[in-house]
Design a protein around this motif. Structure first.
Motif, short mmCIF file in Angstrom:
data_model
loop_
_atom_site.label_atom_id
_atom_site.label_comp_id
_atom_site.label_asym_id
_atom_site.label_seq_id
_atom_site.Cartn_x
_atom_site.Cartn_y
_atom_site.Cartn_z
N ILE A 118 0.87 -1.18 0.00
CA ILE A 118 0.00 0.00 0.00
C ILE A 118 0.90 1.22 0.00
O ILE A 118 2.00 1.18 0.55
CB ILE A 118 -0.95 -0.02 1.23
N SER B 193 0.84 7.26 2.01
CA SER B 193 -0.20 8.14 2.56
C SER B 193 -1.41 7.35 3.04
O SER B 193 -1.96 7.64 4.11
CB SER B 193 -0.59 9.22 1.54
N SER B 194 -1.82 6.34 2.29
CA SER B 194 -2.95 5.50 2.72
C SER B 194 -2.59 4.68 3.95
O SER B 194 -3.39 4.55 4.89
CB SER B 194 -3.38 4.57 1.59
N TYR B 195 -1.39 4.12 3.96
CA TYR B 195 -0.93 3.32 5.10
C TYR B 195 -0.98 4.15 6.38
O TYR B 195 -1.53 3.71 7.40
CB TYR B 195 0.49 2.81 4.85
N GLU C 40 -2.56 6.92 7.04
CA GLU C 40 -3.91 7.36 7.39
C GLU C 40 -4.58 6.30 8.26
O GLU C 40 -5.17 6.60 9.30
CB GLU C 40 -4.71 7.62 6.12
#
Length: 133
Positions: free
Chosen positions: A113, A116-118, A120
């Protein structure tokens, strides 16, 4: 996925670690970044955070630079695990997220992943852990 064989982001030990854990590799979560005269990224380690992992890839704890330890008097060791590790990661989550974006391909190779998604999701999970202690 990246096909580099050497990395500034992930380091597999060739000799025994000085950490208190039985770790076999680290992931660099934060370091100082400078741009060289020829516009290449150079890392320096006045401030750093390494995530230590065992041979199966499990997270064991983090080690931090002396300068970070000096600025966080609530911690009494440069090696942090469990709640202390999570607290430190949350304190520095924005800087860690930005740093890991510099190694986005390698990060995604490891965690499947993008950074930034991780982070978050991690921030929400880590806050939940701290609230439930």
């Amino acid at each position: 996925m990246s096909d580099k064989t050497t990395s500034q982001f992930i380091r597999e030990y060739k000799r025994a670690s000085k950490s208190p854990w039985n770790d076999s590799s680290t992931i660099l979560l934060l370091a100082n970044v400078k741009t060289s005269d020829n516009d290449e990224m150079e890392l320096s380690f006045e401030q750093y955070i390494y995530l230590h992992r065992d041979s199966a890839g499990r997270s064991l704890g983090v080690s931090i630079s002396q300068s970070l330890l000096n600025s966080h008097t609530e911690f009494d060791s440069k090696y942090l695990a469990d709640i202390d590790m999570i607290a430190l990661l949350l304190i520095h989550i924005d800087d860690i997220r930005s740093f890991c974006e510099l190694f986005a391909d390698e990060f995604e190779d490891v965690f499947l992943i993008e950074p930034s998604s991780y982070f978050e999701v991690a921030e929400s999970q880590w806050l939940n852990k701290l609230e439930n202690i």
